[in-house]
Design a protein around this motif. Structure first.
Motif: not given
Length: 287
Positions: A169-172, A176-183, A185-194
């Motif tokens: 949320i702070m990144a938003f 900006g929106v683009t970086t926040a959306l990338f972050s 997506l990464a937050l969701i994907a990281k747990s699946f990778v681990i």
């Protein structure tokens, strides 16, 4: 003397694995996460945000916060809260600070943010999974989780997730929106990778072998593969012939050798092979 030597070698091997895992995390964090302002993943996620706000380097901020958290860990959890975590957290902080001084970066490596996001997720995810698998972690918010687990009844997973969401949320507002959306997506994907990496690291093959001649197969399992097995008698429902069922579990490389041996030794044997990523007992994980 031999037992002492073996313990020493295991100790060295374990810390070599921890060191390699931290270097993998540092590579993903420094070269792909920090330059793109991806704000996810505990202390390094907050470091990305606060670096933009304060003009401190993200590596130095990570070093300071991890040092404070280690001190809190010793205060609230005692000296034995995890020497491997202390080593990993200190090495991570020092490595990031050193990288900023010997290899300063003024921007992303490429002009492909999605490609860099993939490496920012994959490399730290793989490194963290290896650490978790040997009972260590890179410190940071994991130390907060240990403290909360000891002194409160809060749901630790929820607390850590809320911390990560706060960074996004702070990144938003800052990037900006683009970086926040990338972050996000990464937050969701990281747990699946681990989870995926840990399952593959620990994956074993479970055999159910129905055969007529169990002795050669059991001999191969015990004396060649250095595994054990459970044997019991059964009867075929259709033929009513006496059968022997062998149950055994082993690593994937051993499983291939056993499967090939059975197919040569008793081609008519019925073999059921299943995957398992969590096995507790002698020769596998301890409970």
């Amino acid at each position: 003397m031999k037992a002492i030597k073996n313990r020493y070698l295991r100790f060295l091997a374990e810390y070599a694995v921890i060191t390699a895992s931290i270097l993998i995390i540092v590579t993903g964090t420094y070269f792909f996460k920090f330059p793109n302002n991806f704000a996810f993943g505990g202390v390094t996620g907050f470091s990305t945000v606060f670096s933009a706000l304060t003009r401190w380097s993200a590596g130095d901020f990570t070093f300071i916060v991890n040092t404070v958290l280690l001190i809190l860990g010793f205060v609230f959890l005692g000296r034995g809260f995890g020497i491997k975590t202390v080593y990993a957290s200190t090495l991570l902080s020092l490595a990031l600070s050193v990288m900023e001084r010997i290899w300063p970066m003024s921007g992303p490596l490429t002009e492909q943010p999605l490609l860099e996001l993939a490496f920012a997720i994959l490399l730290p995810g793989v490194g963290s999974a290896i650490l978790f698998n040997i009972g260590a972690s890179s410190g940071g918010t994991d130390i907060i989780a240990m403290i909360l687990k000891k002194y409160t009844s809060l749901n630790i997973g929820t607390v850590l997730l809320l911390a990560d969401v706060a960074a996004v949320i702070m990144a938003f507002f800052i990037f900006g929106v683009t970086t926040a959306l990338f972050s996000t997506l990464a937050l969701i994907a990281k747990s699946f990778v681990i989870d995926g990496v840990m399952e593959n690291i620990n994956q074993c093959k479970c055999f159910t072998i129905i055969c007529d001649e169990p002795d050669p197969i059991c001999d191969f399992i015990i004396n060649t593969l250095k595994r054990s097995a459970t044997v019991y008698e059964a009867k075929g429902a259709f033929t009513h012939h006496d059968k022997t069922i062998i149950l055994t579990t082993m690593k994937r490389s051993q499983a291939l050798r056993l499967r090939n041996y059975i197919r040569r030794r008793e081609p008519a044997a019925f073999i059921l092979i299943t995957n398992s990523s969590e096995i507790i007992g002698k020769g596998f994980l301890s409970n």
